[in-house]
Design a protein around this motif. Structure first.
Motif, PDB file in Angstrom:
ATOM      1  N   ASP A 124       1.651  12.592  -6.181  1.00  0.00           N
ATOM      2  CA  ASP A 124       2.572  13.953  -6.239  1.00  0.00           C
ATOM      3  C   ASP A 124       2.845  14.200  -4.616  1.00  0.00           C
ATOM      4  N   ASP A 125       3.984  15.352  -4.523  1.00  0.00           N
ATOM      5  CA  ASP A 125       4.317  15.719  -3.149  1.00  0.00           C
ATOM      6  C   ASP A 125       3.111  16.315  -2.240  1.00  0.00           C
ATOM      7  N   HIS A 126       2.335  16.847  -3.058  1.00  0.00           N
ATOM      8  CA  HIS A 126       1.400  17.403  -2.191  1.00  0.00           C
ATOM      9  C   HIS A 126       0.346  16.461  -1.518  1.00  0.00           C
ATOM     10  N   ASN A 127       0.231  15.444  -2.005  1.00  0.00           N
ATOM     11  CA  ASN A 127      -0.875  14.180  -1.431  1.00  0.00           C
ATOM     12  C   ASN A 127       0.008  12.952  -0.905  1.00  0.00           C
ATOM     13  N   ARG A 128       1.339  13.194  -0.822  1.00  0.00           N
ATOM     14  CA  ARG A 128       2.073  11.873  -0.381  1.00  0.00           C
ATOM     15  C   ARG A 128       1.635  11.779   0.918  1.00  0.00           C
ATOM     16  N   ASN A 129       1.588  12.587   1.895  1.00  0.00           N
ATOM     17  CA  ASN A 129       1.187  12.371   3.378  1.00  0.00           C
ATOM     18  C   ASN A 129      -0.043  11.742   3.342  1.00  0.00           C
ATOM     19  N   LYS A 130      -1.015  12.175   2.684  1.00  0.00           N
ATOM     20  CA  LYS A 130      -2.360  11.626   2.729  1.00  0.00           C
ATOM     21  C   LYS A 130      -2.365   9.902   2.266  1.00  0.00           C
ATOM     22  N   THR A 131      -1.389   9.702   1.185  1.00  0.00           N
ATOM     23  CA  THR A 131      -1.502   8.380   0.768  1.00  0.00           C
ATOM     24  C   THR A 131      -0.599   7.605   1.822  1.00  0.00           C
ATOM     25  N   ILE A 132       0.424   8.015   2.370  1.00  0.00           N
ATOM     26  CA  ILE A 132       1.255   7.242   3.354  1.00  0.00           C
ATOM     27  C   ILE A 132       0.192   6.982   4.571  1.00  0.00           C
ATOM     28  N   GLY A 133      -0.509   7.928   5.134  1.00  0.00           N
ATOM     29  CA  GLY A 133      -1.299   8.071   6.100  1.00  0.00           C
ATOM     30  C   GLY A 133      -2.456   6.784   5.837  1.00  0.00           C
ATOM     31  N   SER A 138      -4.530   2.007   7.113  1.00  0.00           N
ATOM     32  CA  SER A 138      -5.145   0.793   6.798  1.00  0.00           C
ATOM     33  C   SER A 138      -4.572  -0.808   7.409  1.00  0.00           C
ATOM     34  N   GLN A 139      -2.914  -0.533   7.544  1.00  0.00           N
ATOM     35  CA  GLN A 139      -2.454  -1.568   8.057  1.00  0.00           C
ATOM     36  C   GLN A 139      -2.612  -1.598   9.574  1.00  0.00           C
ATOM     37  N   GLY A 140      -2.421  -0.827  10.377  1.00  0.00           N
ATOM     38  CA  GLY A 140      -2.774  -0.577  11.748  1.00  0.00           C
ATOM     39  C   GLY A 140      -4.240  -0.989  12.134  1.00  0.00           C
ATOM     40  N   LEU A 141      -5.271  -0.567  11.171  1.00  0.00           N
ATOM     41  CA  LEU A 141      -6.786  -0.961  11.283  1.00  0.00           C
ATOM     42  C   LEU A 141      -6.872  -2.573  11.380  1.00  0.00           C
ATOM     43  N   ALA A 142      -5.971  -2.865  10.337  1.00  0.00           N
ATOM     44  CA  ALA A 142      -6.094  -4.481   9.913  1.00  0.00           C
ATOM     45  C   ALA A 142      -5.711  -5.176  11.181  1.00  0.00           C
ATOM     46  N   VAL A 143      -4.660  -4.627  11.686  1.00  0.00           N
ATOM     47  CA  VAL A 143      -4.012  -5.632  13.011  1.00  0.00           C
ATOM     48  C   VAL A 143      -5.060  -5.484  14.267  1.00  0.00           C
ATOM     49  N   MET A 310      -9.327   3.474  13.122  1.00  0.00           N
ATOM     50  CA  MET A 310      -9.766   3.749  11.771  1.00  0.00           C
ATOM     51  C   MET A 310     -10.082   5.172  11.609  1.00  0.00           C
ATOM     52  N   PHE A 311     -10.987   5.996  12.383  1.00  0.00           N
ATOM     53  CA  PHE A 311     -11.181   7.250  12.435  1.00  0.00           C
ATOM     54  C   PHE A 311     -10.096   8.252  13.079  1.00  0.00           C
ATOM     55  N   SER A 312      -9.245   7.582  13.978  1.00  0.00           N
ATOM     56  CA  SER A 312      -8.003   8.429  14.401  1.00  0.00           C
ATOM     57  C   SER A 312      -7.029   8.595  13.316  1.00  0.00           C
ATOM     58  N   VAL A 313      -6.755   7.419  12.549  1.00  0.00           N
ATOM     59  CA  VAL A 313      -6.007   7.596  11.445  1.00  0.00           C
ATOM     60  C   VAL A 313      -6.365   8.377  10.348  1.00  0.00           C
ATOM     61  N   GLY A 367      -3.741   5.360  16.662  1.00  0.00           N
ATOM     62  CA  GLY A 367      -4.114   5.781  15.239  1.00  0.00           C
ATOM     63  C   GLY A 367      -3.181   7.160  15.190  1.00  0.00           C
ATOM     64  N   ILE A 368      -3.262   8.226  16.178  1.00  0.00           N
ATOM     65  CA  ILE A 368      -2.366   9.515  15.945  1.00  0.00           C
ATOM     66  C   ILE A 368      -0.977   9.122  15.909  1.00  0.00           C
ATOM     67  N   VAL A 369      -0.392   8.123  16.705  1.00  0.00           N
ATOM     68  CA  VAL A 369       0.867   8.153  16.803  1.00  0.00           C
ATOM     69  C   VAL A 369       1.326   7.253  15.517  1.00  0.00           C
ATOM     70  N   ALA A 370       0.873   6.277  15.014  1.00  0.00           N
ATOM     71  CA  ALA A 370       1.202   5.345  13.971  1.00  0.00           C
ATOM     72  C   ALA A 370       0.991   6.141  12.561  1.00  0.00           C
ATOM     73  N   SER A 371       0.071   7.002  12.483  1.00  0.00           N
ATOM     74  CA  SER A 371      -0.277   7.950  11.373  1.00  0.00           C
ATOM     75  C   SER A 371       0.809   8.950  11.185  1.00  0.00           C
ATOM     76  N   THR A 372       1.205   9.526  12.342  1.00  0.00           N
ATOM     77  CA  THR A 372       2.032  10.846  12.191  1.00  0.00           C
ATOM     78  C   THR A 372       3.402  10.254  11.948  1.00  0.00           C
ATOM     79  N   ALA A 373       3.813   8.902  12.745  1.00  0.00           N
ATOM     80  CA  ALA A 373       5.261   8.495  12.487  1.00  0.00           C
ATOM     81  C   ALA A 373       5.276   8.053  11.253  1.00  0.00           C
TER      82      ALA A 373
END
Length: 581
Positions: A124-133, A138-143, A310-313, A367-373
């Motif tokens: 739902d819209d309320h949790n979308r940002n959390k899901t995207i983040g 996880s992709q950034g963490l994997a790299v 991981m923790f930053s994301v 983590g801050i930049v990637a998650s926010t962007a």
């Protein structure tokens, strides 16, 4: 939301598997190079081909999944990725591996954009940002984790298991997949019309541009093939824009770029992944080649950086609704700039803490930049625009990695060539000052020139470079010296007795022979010891200089790039953040 909690863990795992293979090879490249007996230059294509194909196919596959069914598309992608991983692991040679890695990349390009959209459609819209983040994080963490996991796996099971390890995980996911994401009775968009012309042209843009970036350091930035590729990419890009503006169902809706948040996020994602790639590609080689760490040791030293990501994301995904987004982006870029400053001054001669500190700072900033962007890139879209926004965001992340691989390795190669030229000049100058025979000087100069040839793409300090460089006086030369001194001693002895050499008694001749041999052997040992000591002192000094020059070559890359994260602050005014009332 219950459905998301069931599906999201599976999607996170498959995202990690796909993205980790963009960087997991960096730490085991030397082992594979030895196994295949190929140059590091050629072997780098096993890394590059994954990124290039992934970047080229991710957008068309994102659209094709709407027509064929997202669940079926993810399932098929997993199957292809698993087969590619198995084939890569059993590769007998480099050409076989390149084909297998290409197959891996095709599977990853089917999975990543489709899984992102699938997760958001169930949220739902309320949790979308959390899901995207979470997914983007996880992709950034994997790299970030790629080199660490690669080092750990290779240390205990060998480099082939870096790829084999994907297979059992994928088999388990495929077995339970239908329970979580049903393949039958899946809703599909039968009316989706694919923009095949736009797809082909976009692939031409990305593949030619990526190939130019990757090969620039080898072909020469002013060479005809490279200029041709860049012109092809430019012409194809212009054609792509014209096509997308005219077709009824464009592959990429250019309306995306009218949204300031998306445009700003696109630039931020390219930059932060470029800076991430610069760390992931260079540092493992720096640790193994300059400081002679094992793959496992290098992996462990990079681990704090991965944990920081991981923790930053997680923190950024939770804080984005409460903290001013401009402050978050600015903080992230500034932290990455500080990290690059620390990397440019890196000194591990007295311990590894400086690298750990720099890695943690970089991981937090990324983590801050990637998650926010990632969250802002999709914040204003729904439906097809949402699918397109995620596909383009994924492409831009890969563009950042391709840029990093191409530019950082190019800079490093040039720096190492310069360092080798300086070392050769320094070595010849030092050899000329040594008080040793000319034959020893020639041998040393030949070794220096052979081992430090600037035209050979080898960035190893090579501990064995001078280990076999020592002076050995040929036995025939020693015997000739003994014979010469013996004849002189015989003549002198005969002259003192007033007789000819032939008239000397044989027992006396034998005594003279033994004594002369002993004197000559003693002088040869003394001279050899003196020469060997001089050479040994020179070699120790020269090895220190090699390490210093190679270290400077690596760190100069970060000094050259240190301005980019700070200049990236100019991206922030592009965003148009909604004011809270």
């Amino acid at each position: 939301m219950k459905k998301v909690r069931t599906v999201l863990p599976i999607l996170i795992i498959v995202n990690i598997l796909c993205m980790i293979d963009t960087s997991i090879m960096t730490i085991v490249l030397p082992e594979i190079q030895t196994a295949f007996r190929t140059s590091l230059n050629n072997l780098s294509w096993a890394l590059n081909i994954y990124t290039i194909i992934f970047a080229s196919m991710i957008i068309p596959f994102g659209r094709l999944s709407d027509k064929l069914g997202k669940n079926k598309f993810i399932f098929t992608g997993l199957l292809i990725f698993g087969i590619g991983s198995l084939l890569t692991g059993i590769s007998p040679n480099l050409p076989f591996m390149l084909v297998a890695r290409g197959l891996q990349s095709l599977g990853a390009a089917m999975i990543i954009p489709t899984s992102m959209v699938t997760a958001m459609e169930l949220t739902d819209d309320h949790n979308r940002n959390k899901t995207i983040g979470i997914l983007a994080g996880s992709q950034g963490l994997a790299v970030a984790l790629g080199p660490t996991i690669g080092g750990l796996v290779a240390q205990f099971w060998g480099w082939r298991w870096v790829f084999f390890i994907n297979v059992p995980i994928i088999v388990v996911i495929l077995l339970i997949f239908n329970l979580v994401l049903p393949l039958k009775k899946e809703l599909i968009q039968k009316t989706v019309n694919l923009d095949w012309l736009g797809t082909i042209v976009s692939m031409l843009v990305l593949s030619s541009f990526s190939l130019a970036l990757v090969q620039g350091k080898d072909w020469g930035w002013g060479s005809f093939p490279l200029i041709s590729l860049l012109l092809t990419a430019l012409v194809a890009f212009i054609a792509f824009i014209l096509i997308e503006n005219k077709v009824a169902n464009p592959m990429i809706n250019l309306e995306l770029f009218k949204d300031r948040n998306f445009t700003g996020s696109a630039l931020a994602l390219v930059i932060c992944n470029y800076l991430l790639g610069g760390f992931a590609v260079i540092i493992p080689t720096f640790l193994t080649k300059v400081y002679h760490h094992s793959e496992l040791s290098a992996a462990l030293l990079i681990t704090p950086y991965s944990i920081a990501v991981m923790f930053s994301v997680i923190f950024s995904s939770l804080a984005i609704k409460k903290v001013n987004k401009k402050i978050m982006l600015a903080t992230g870029f500034i932290l990455m700039g500080i990290a690059y400053y620390l990397l440019s001054k890196l000194n591990l001669d007295h311990g590894s803490l400086p690298l750990i500190y720099a890695g943690i700072v970089l991981g937090i900033g990324y983590g801050i930049v990637a998650s926010t962007a990632n969250i802002l890139a999709a914040s204003n879209f729904h439906g097809q625009l949402l699918t397109d926004s995620n596909s383009v965001a994924n492409v831009l992340r890969q563009v950042g990695m391709v840029l990093a691989i191409a530019i950082f390795t190019s800079l490093l190669t040039n720096n190492v060539k310069t360092a080798k030229a300086n070392l050769i000049e320094y070595g010849h100058r030092q050899v000329a000052e040594l008080q040793i025979p000319s034959v020893a000087k020639r041998k040393l100069n030949q070794t220096i020139k052979q081992k430090l040839n600037p035209n050979i793409n080898n960035i190893s300090q090579n501990k064995e470079t001078f280990n076999k460089t020592h002076l050995t006086i040929p036995a025939r030369k020693i015997q000739a010296l003994k014979d010469q001194n013996y004849q002189l001693a015989i003549q002198q002895t005969a002259a003192t007795k007033g007789i000819t050499s032939d008239e000397l008694p044989e027992p006396l001749k034998k005594q003279i022979k033994i004594k002369v041999d002993q004197i000559v052997d003693h002088k040869v040992r003394a001279e050899t010891t003196l020469i060997s000591t001089s050479i040994e002192n020179f070699v120790k000094k020269f090895k220190r200089m090699i390490k210093h020059q190679l270290k400077a070559a690596f760190l100069k890359v970060y000094k050259t790039m240190i301005w980019i994260p700070f200049l990236s602050l100019l991206v922030i005014p592009i965003f148009q953040f909604k004011k809270r009332h």
